[in-house]
Design a protein around this motif. Structure first.
Motif, PDB file in Angstrom:
ATOM      1  N   ILE A   1       0.863  -1.183   0.000  1.00  0.00           N
ATOM      2  CA  ILE A   1       0.000   0.000   0.000  1.00  0.00           C
ATOM      3  C   ILE A   1       0.895   1.227   0.000  1.00  0.00           C
ATOM      4  O   ILE A   1       1.783   1.360   0.853  1.00  0.00           O
ATOM      5  CB  ILE A   1      -0.946   0.023   1.210  1.00  0.00           C
ATOM      6  N   ALA A   2       0.684   2.101  -0.971  1.00  0.00           N
ATOM      7  CA  ALA A   2       1.480   3.324  -1.092  1.00  0.00           C
ATOM      8  C   ALA A   2       0.590   4.532  -0.868  1.00  0.00           C
ATOM      9  O   ALA A   2      -0.475   4.658  -1.496  1.00  0.00           O
ATOM     10  CB  ALA A   2       2.131   3.392  -2.471  1.00  0.00           C
ATOM     11  N   VAL A   3       1.005   5.412   0.015  1.00  0.00           N
ATOM     12  CA  VAL A   3       0.257   6.627   0.324  1.00  0.00           C
ATOM     13  C   VAL A   3       0.958   7.794  -0.358  1.00  0.00           C
ATOM     14  O   VAL A   3       2.088   8.140  -0.010  1.00  0.00           O
ATOM     15  CB  VAL A   3       0.176   6.856   1.851  1.00  0.00           C
ATOM     16  N   VAL A   4       0.287   8.391  -1.337  1.00  0.00           N
ATOM     17  CA  VAL A   4       0.871   9.483  -2.119  1.00  0.00           C
ATOM     18  C   VAL A   4      -0.153  10.600  -2.274  1.00  0.00           C
ATOM     19  O   VAL A   4      -1.345  10.408  -2.032  1.00  0.00           O
ATOM     20  CB  VAL A   4       1.315   8.997  -3.520  1.00  0.00           C
ATOM     21  N   GLY A   5       0.308  11.768  -2.691  1.00  0.00           N
ATOM     22  CA  GLY A   5      -0.587  12.882  -2.953  1.00  0.00           C
ATOM     23  C   GLY A   5      -1.553  12.537  -4.080  1.00  0.00           C
ATOM     24  O   GLY A   5      -1.224  11.794  -5.008  1.00  0.00           O
ATOM     25  N   LEU A   6      -2.752  13.101  -3.999  1.00  0.00           N
ATOM     26  CA  LEU A   6      -3.792  12.812  -4.978  1.00  0.00           C
ATOM     27  C   LEU A   6      -3.325  13.060  -6.405  1.00  0.00           C
ATOM     28  O   LEU A   6      -3.646  12.289  -7.322  1.00  0.00           O
ATOM     29  CB  LEU A   6      -5.022  13.672  -4.673  1.00  0.00           C
ATOM     30  N   GLY A   7      -2.533  14.100  -6.616  1.00  0.00           N
ATOM     31  CA  GLY A   7      -2.077  14.432  -7.958  1.00  0.00           C
ATOM     32  C   GLY A   7      -1.080  13.444  -8.534  1.00  0.00           C
ATOM     33  O   GLY A   7      -0.884  13.399  -9.752  1.00  0.00           O
ATOM     34  N   HIS A   8      -0.462  12.639  -7.677  1.00  0.00           N
ATOM     35  CA  HIS A   8       0.527  11.652  -8.144  1.00  0.00           C
ATOM     36  C   HIS A   8      -0.090  10.311  -8.512  1.00  0.00           C
ATOM     37  O   HIS A   8       0.485   9.553  -9.290  1.00  0.00           O
ATOM     38  CB  HIS A   8       1.592  11.419  -7.067  1.00  0.00           C
ATOM     39  N   ARG A   9      -1.245  10.003  -7.951  1.00  0.00           N
ATOM     40  CA  ARG A   9      -1.798   8.657  -8.099  1.00  0.00           C
ATOM     41  C   ARG A   9      -2.014   8.225  -9.557  1.00  0.00           C
ATOM     42  O   ARG A   9      -1.552   7.134  -9.933  1.00  0.00           O
ATOM     43  CB  ARG A   9      -3.109   8.552  -7.313  1.00  0.00           C
TER      44      ARG A   9
END
Length: 221
Positions: A200-208
């Motif tokens: 599971i990777a948590v990233v900024g919405l713009g990166h997904r």
């Protein structure tokens, strides 16, 4: 078979309480083999420091210090609007990984390299960014954001049009780096004997979207 099969990305707004709750709920319910976060080592270590540098202290580090100060003020202002300190969803991911006892990976580009790229931006984008940064220090009207997630998507599209160079180095190039790191994590877990790893990777919405696109187009080795 692509790497996206083994990686689930949570796209968050860094100042959204809903994002923090989604991160905790998803990690604890899915119990992945590893958790990855959009941080580098310097920012990971800095998350434990409550005190931020003042403008005077930041200026001692030259232009890099000033850029870092302005970016921090942007996050601080948004945090006030949404009732949450910036980075809380990343802290939640770190805590959830520790609770489950699974490895935590830092997948983002080194902040020093990022700041160097910002300072190398074309003059037009630097000037425009400086002018718009002034609004950060003005009060934000209450209720301005009716749908934070949708507003964030619109902001990303506007940012891409107004700052093509900065969009490339802050979004697209970092997408490639984070996707490459996620591929390495999956490969490492498989080498350890985990046939179907879950990350599971948590990233900024713009990166997904960008990261998902890259992972979906790389075949499993």
């Amino acid at each position: 078979m692509s790497y996206l099969r083994y990686v689930r990305l949570i796209g968050t707004m860094h100042v959204s309480p809903q994002s923090r709750e989604e991160v905790i709920r998803t990690i604890l319910s899915e119990r992945p083999h590893a958790v990855a976060v959009e941080l580098d080592r310097a920012r990971f270590l800095a998350m434990g420091e409550e005190r931020r540098l003042s403008l005077e202290e930041s200026l001692r580090f030259g232009r890099r210090g000033l850029v870092n100060y302005v970016l921090a003020k942007v996050e601080e202002k948004l945090g006030e609007e949404f009732g949450m300190k910036p980075g809380e969803e990343m802290k939640a991911a770190i805590s959830a990984a520790q609770l489950l006892g699974v490895p935590l990976y830092l997948i983002d580009e080194d902040i020093g390299v990022v700041l160097s790229k910002i300072l190398a931006a074309p003059g037009r984008e630097k000037l425009l960014m400086a002018l718009e940064a002034l609004s950060v220090f003005l009060p934000v009207k209450s209720g301005q954001f009716s749908d934070p997630m949708e507003d964030y998507r619109v902001m990303m599209l506007q940012f891409k049009r107004r700052y093509p160079y900065l969009y490339r180095v802050l979004v697209e190039e970092r997408n490639e780096i984070m996707a490459r790191n996620l591929i390495s994590i999956v490969d490492e877990l498989r080498r350890r004997g985990i046939r179907k790893p879950r990350v599971i990777a948590v990233v900024g919405l713009g990166h997904r979207p960008g990261i998902e696109h890259i992972l979906n187009n790389v075949k499993l080795r």
